[in-house]
Design a protein around this motif. Structure first.
Motif, PDB file in Angstrom:
ATOM      1  N   HIS A   9       0.680  -1.316   0.022  1.00  0.00           N
ATOM      2  CA  HIS A   9      -0.025  -0.106  -0.050  1.00  0.00           C
ATOM      3  C   HIS A   9       0.862   1.300   0.129  1.00  0.00           C
ATOM      4  O   HIS A   9       1.385   1.651   1.145  1.00  0.00           O
ATOM      5  N   HIS A  11       1.388   5.223  -1.894  1.00  0.00           N
ATOM      6  CA  HIS A  11       1.004   6.120  -3.046  1.00  0.00           C
ATOM      7  C   HIS A  11       1.795   6.653  -3.778  1.00  0.00           C
ATOM      8  O   HIS A  11       3.243   6.747  -3.544  1.00  0.00           O
ATOM      9  N   HIS A  44      -5.603   6.870  -4.528  1.00  0.00           N
ATOM     10  CA  HIS A  44      -6.587   7.225  -3.990  1.00  0.00           C
ATOM     11  C   HIS A  44      -7.531   7.288  -5.497  1.00  0.00           C
ATOM     12  O   HIS A  44      -7.356   8.185  -6.302  1.00  0.00           O
ATOM     13  N   GLU A  69      -6.729   2.534  -4.261  1.00  0.00           N
ATOM     14  CA  GLU A  69      -7.339   2.729  -2.799  1.00  0.00           C
ATOM     15  C   GLU A  69      -8.610   3.415  -2.879  1.00  0.00           C
ATOM     16  O   GLU A  69      -8.725   4.523  -3.099  1.00  0.00           O
ATOM     17  N   ASP A 215       0.876   2.307   3.936  1.00  0.00           N
ATOM     18  CA  ASP A 215       0.266   3.534   3.218  1.00  0.00           C
ATOM     19  C   ASP A 215       1.090   4.804   2.971  1.00  0.00           C
ATOM     20  O   ASP A 215       0.829   5.962   3.538  1.00  0.00           O
ATOM     21  N   HIS A 217       2.823   7.939   2.130  1.00  0.00           N
ATOM     22  CA  HIS A 217       2.550   9.059   1.323  1.00  0.00           C
ATOM     23  C   HIS A 217       3.878   9.907   0.890  1.00  0.00           C
ATOM     24  O   HIS A 217       3.864  11.045   0.157  1.00  0.00           O
TER      25      HIS A 217
HETATM   26 ZN   LIG Z   1      -3.550   4.972   1.366  1.00  0.00          ZN
END
Ligand SMILES: [Zn+2]
Ligand SMILES: [Zn+2]
Length: 254
Positions: A9, A11, A44, A69, A215, A217
């Motif tokens: 996961h 981005h 996203h 996501e 996750d 970023h």
């Molecule tokens: Zn995420």
């Protein structure tokens, strides 16, 4: 069987909330530096940078899975991992059709949404409001992922926002997820939160495999949570077998 570390996961700069530094080659380079054998790109509500990151990964020797996501109508985040970028982008097109067009005020508030090539050059701007919620509910989102032969993962279930538990207050038995994602930092200097332990223990009772993902970023976040995958090779097909525990394969939070 090999023990391979994955961060499923991550981005890119396509997500308005992610750093500009999250270009396909920089993400790939950082993942390799952190010892990862496989990553998944999950922006996203869009898979627009997955093909470029797969190419960057192929050049550098890193397995990259095409993902997305999805933010459901209930504002639950659902990670979809797909067999290839074409499947991810087809699913992404369906999601995008339910999102409003972005305008200058949106970009000013949420940030740029950069489509990039494998060299990290900007090739365009995503015109939909990726920060918004798609107009399909949780069940429809999971069904959409499965229709494109993807794997549906309940994202960061131990987070206080945008998770199944935070939005619904319970974990529906019939949600048809293939796995649960928890946020459990692997760095011993960063203590594991009680909620993370609770979530991992409670949700394991559902009988679903549990993965731990960053996750990320920003580049510094890549690999801060990892999943150990016991499988024969870092491929999407092997990952699906590992999630189902087939033939001695398996996943666990690293
Ligand atoms: Zn995420
Ligand atoms: Zn999320």
């Amino acid at each position: 069987m090999r023990a391979l570390l994955a961060d499923l996961h991550i981005h890119t700069g396509l997500s308005p909330c992610a750093g500009d530094e999250m270009t396909p080659p920089a993400v790939v380079r950082t993942a390799l530096e952190r010892g990862l054998a496989m990553i998944a790109i999950c922006d996203h509500n869009s898979a627009g940078n997955t093909a470029a990151t797969l190419t960057a990964g192929r050049r550098a020797g890193l397995a990259v899975v095409a993902g997305m996501e999805i933010t459901t109508a209930e504002e639950v985040h659902v990670v979809g991992l797909f067999p290839d970028p074409a499947a991810a982008e087809a699913a992404s097109t369906e999601i995008g059709a339910t999102l409003p067009d972005a305008d200058d005020a949106y970009y000013a508030r949420f940030g740029p949404q950069r489509r990039m090539d494998a060299d990290g050059q900007i090739t365009g701007t995503e015109p939909k409001m990726l920060a918004g919620a798609a107009m399909l509910d949780l069940s429809a989102a999971v069904q959409l992922i499965h229709r494109y032969n993807g794997v549906a993962i309940a994202a960061h279930v131990n987070r206080p926002s945008f998770s199944v538990l935070s939005q619904l207050g319970l974990f529906p038995d019939d949600a048809c997820f293939d796995a649960i994602e928890v946020f459990v930092p692997c760095d011993p200097a960063r203590p594991t939160g009680a909620t993370a332990v609770w979530a991992a223990q409670e949700l394991t009772k559902l009988g679903l495999p549990v993965v731990s993902s960053s996750d990320a970023h920003f580049l510094g976040d890549i690999g801060r949570c990892q999943t150990r995958c016991d499988m024969e090779a870092p491929t999407f097909d092997e990952l699906t077998l590992a999630l189902r525990g087939v033939g001695g394969r398996g996943v666990r939070c690293a």
